[in-house]
Design an enzyme around this catalytic site. Structure first.
Site, PDB file in Angstrom:
ATOM      1  N   TYR A  87       7.194   2.236  -2.243  1.00 47.51           N
ATOM      2  CA  TYR A  87       8.175   3.187  -2.780  1.00 47.51           C
ATOM      3  C   TYR A  87       7.421   4.321  -3.459  1.00 47.51           C
ATOM      4  CZ  TYR A  87      11.769   4.938  -6.008  1.00 47.51           C
ATOM      5  OH  TYR A  87      12.631   5.731  -6.713  1.00 47.51           O
ATOM      6  N   GLU A 119       1.685  -3.018   4.875  1.00 46.85           N
ATOM      7  CA  GLU A 119       1.455  -1.855   4.006  1.00 46.85           C
ATOM      8  C   GLU A 119       0.221  -1.092   4.477  1.00 46.85           C
ATOM      9  OE1 GLU A 119       1.818  -2.222  -0.376  1.00 46.85           O
ATOM     10  OE2 GLU A 119      -0.117  -1.224  -0.474  1.00 46.85           O
TER      11      GLU A 119
END
Ligand SMILES: O=c1ccn([C@@H]2O[C@@H]3COP(=O)(O)O[C@H]3[C@H]2O)c(=O)[nH]1
Ligand SMILES: [Zn+2]
Ligand SMILES: [Zn+2]
Length: 250
Positions: free
Chosen positions: A108, A71
């Site tokens: 997301y 991430e």
């Protein structure tokens, strides 16, 4: 043609004095990570490498000590490096669960239109057990291996003659027959649980049952903080250290 493997970390999932086990392959100007755990971005920082200098990331399985830094890598590339995407090299089985089960929660972003792994990475799906050249002089092959029952997990052959276990249960048969017998791998990077029963990792006691000529090829990685207590107790196997570089002649 040149190939170097530098360990970015050599620790177990719970080690506090070693970074998560991860490696940087340098091949003819290309920089490719094997796994990217939570501590891998800090390890890259230590060797003064920026995320945009990484050309690709190979993923072996989705435990956090192997994917927990993805991430950060993707966000930094997106928000600090003008939207460059790095390549991900992984099997379809891993790609599905990596997004749905691991990354989606944090990444997301319907507001900006980020809905999938492909929105953040240049996704390269690799077939199992098929060698593929991912860069000049760099061929990898994903070998399905056992770590957690019924979850996809892979070891790697690098240029056919280097074996990188990532996280696996001990298999004497794999090492004797496939890795050394058939492939004649000259170098083996193997995870090593130093004490206790090896439910999902190879233990040092198990690895010590290997014949001498195989032990001589093994670098031990993915070990706990008490590694120094075991120096001199690993037979012909050597511990590999964080940021150590192994150079392979062409
Ligand atoms: O069935 C399980 C699942 C997990 N674990 C622990 O959690 C860690 C997760 O990362 P790892 O795969 O490097 O190592 C694992 C082990 O230390 C375990 O002992 N048994
Ligand atoms: Zn691990
Ligand atoms: Zn694991």
């Amino acid at each position: 043609m040149s190939l170097q493997i530098q360990m970015l970390g050599t620790g177990s999932a719970f080690a506090k004095t070693f970074y998560n086990t991860s490696a940087l392959i340098r091949s003819n100007g290309m920089n490719v990570l094997i796994d990217c755990g939570a501590t891998t971005p800090k390890s890259l920082y230590d060797i003064q490498m920026q995320p945009d200098q990484i050309d690709g990331i190979i993923i072996t399985h989705i435990h956090a000590d192997h994917v927990g830094g993805l991430e950060e890598m993707a966000f930094r590339l997106l928000y600090e490096s003008n939207q460059k995407k790095t390549k991900l090299f992984l099997t379809m089985a891993i790609a599905d669960i990596l997004w749905e089960n691991t990354l989606k929660g944090g990444m997301y972003n319907p507001e900006e239109g980020y809905h999938s792994l492909e929105d953040y990475f240049d996704v390269n799906l690799i077939e199992e057990q098929v060698p593929i050249e991912i860069g000049p002089g760099l061929t990898i092959e994903f070998l399905p291996t056992l770590h957690i029952h019924l979850k996809p997990n892979y070891s790697l052959f690098i240029n056919d003659r280097i074996f990188y276990s990532a996280d696996i249960r001990f298999s004497k048969d794999l090492l004797l027959h496939e890795v050394v017998g058939i492939r004649n791998c000259h170098t083996i990077f193997h995870d090593c649980q130093l004490s206790g029963q090896g439910f999902i990792h190879a233990t040092l006691d198990e690895l010590l049952t290997l014949p001498e000529h195989i032990q001589q090829r093994i670098y031990l990685m993915h070990y706990a903080d008490n590694m120094s207590d075991f120096i001199g107790k690993t037979g012909s196997m050597k511990f590999i250290f964080q940021h150590e570089v192994i150079e392979f002649p062409s």
